[in-house]
Write an enzyme that holds these catalytic residues in place. Sequence first.
Site, PDB file in Angstrom:
ATOM      1  N   ASN A 242       0.982  -1.156  -0.138  1.00  0.00           N
ATOM      2  CA  ASN A 242      -0.008  -0.422   0.262  1.00  0.00           C
ATOM      3  C   ASN A 242       0.862   1.390  -0.033  1.00  0.00           C
ATOM      4  OD1 ASN A 242      -1.952  -1.456   0.153  1.00  0.00           O
ATOM      5  ND2 ASN A 242      -2.497  -0.818   1.863  1.00  0.00           N
TER       6      ASN A 242
ATOM      7  N   ASP B 142       0.061   3.830   1.555  1.00  0.00           N
ATOM      8  CA  ASP B 142       0.089   4.554   3.004  1.00  0.00           C
ATOM      9  C   ASP B 142       0.366   4.501   4.003  1.00  0.00           C
ATOM     10  OD1 ASP B 142      -1.818   2.750   3.233  1.00  0.00           O
ATOM     11  OD2 ASP B 142      -3.234   3.579   2.937  1.00  0.00           O
TER      12      ASP B 142
ATOM     13  N   LYS C  37      -3.762   6.065   7.930  1.00  0.00           N
ATOM     14  CA  LYS C  37      -5.467   6.256   6.982  1.00  0.00           C
ATOM     15  C   LYS C  37      -5.571   6.977   7.320  1.00  0.00           C
ATOM     16  CE  LYS C  37      -4.613   0.880   5.848  1.00  0.00           C
ATOM     17  NZ  LYS C  37      -4.449   1.034   4.765  1.00  0.00           N
TER      18      LYS C  37
END
Length: 261
Positions: free
Chosen positions: A13, A15, A162
């Site tokens: 990911n 993030d 997140k």
Amino acid sequence: LLADGVKYAFVSNSDNLGAQLDMNFLRWFAESGAPFVMEVTRRTEADKKGGHLAVRKADGHLILREVAQCPDADIPEFQNISKHRYFNTNTLWIRLDALKEILDANGGVLPLPMIRNSKTLNPRDPESAPVYQLETAMGAGIECFPGARAVNVPRSRFFPVKTTSDLLLLRSDAIAVDEDGKVALAPERKGKTPVVDLDSKLYKLVDSLDSLGLPSLIGLDKLTLRGRFHFQDGAVLQGTLLMENDSEETKEILPGVYAGA
């Protein structure tokens, strides 16, 4: 990629600021013969809503279970970090020839379970029309690869951003960034990640942090914030703190040390 001689894919990911290509891990993956490996790490209070690994009784395959797939009545058990100890970091290692075989056998798609997330049409307005977000989780691919494995990795390989709670922690002095851009806990934290829980009604979006200020979190264990606050420069939070403000007026937190149990 296969035609160009590429054998493996490393997927993470954007993030997750802790996900970096590790050549030692790549060598182990290549030698293991596993078609798919998921990096997992131990759950903490900060990760209790994250998808966890389970074993499917029917065939013994590893599967991923997300909170959106969990009945409301089972949420407390889902969030039991002692029972479900490992969660998906969404850092995956995939053997491309194995992936091609599965895609070819399934019409060009992976047979992943559909996930339904409840949202509102306008994320800034919880009273706006309810909508459903339909998605599949790439980590759920672990159930598609016979012989797939999971590896427990150090917490340093998982640093997600997140939520605004995550972002406040990232901006704080509890986090250090080295000259190569690697994000890690400050050495003073001794590997223990502070837990930040901001009021989701007031601090859900990034621009809402502008009015909050940035306290020192290097000595923090857990912060639960409910209501409107502004931390002035020099405010230091330590230990476990519950800070509540029922007023519509913003409460000013002056410079000084605020310590909890």
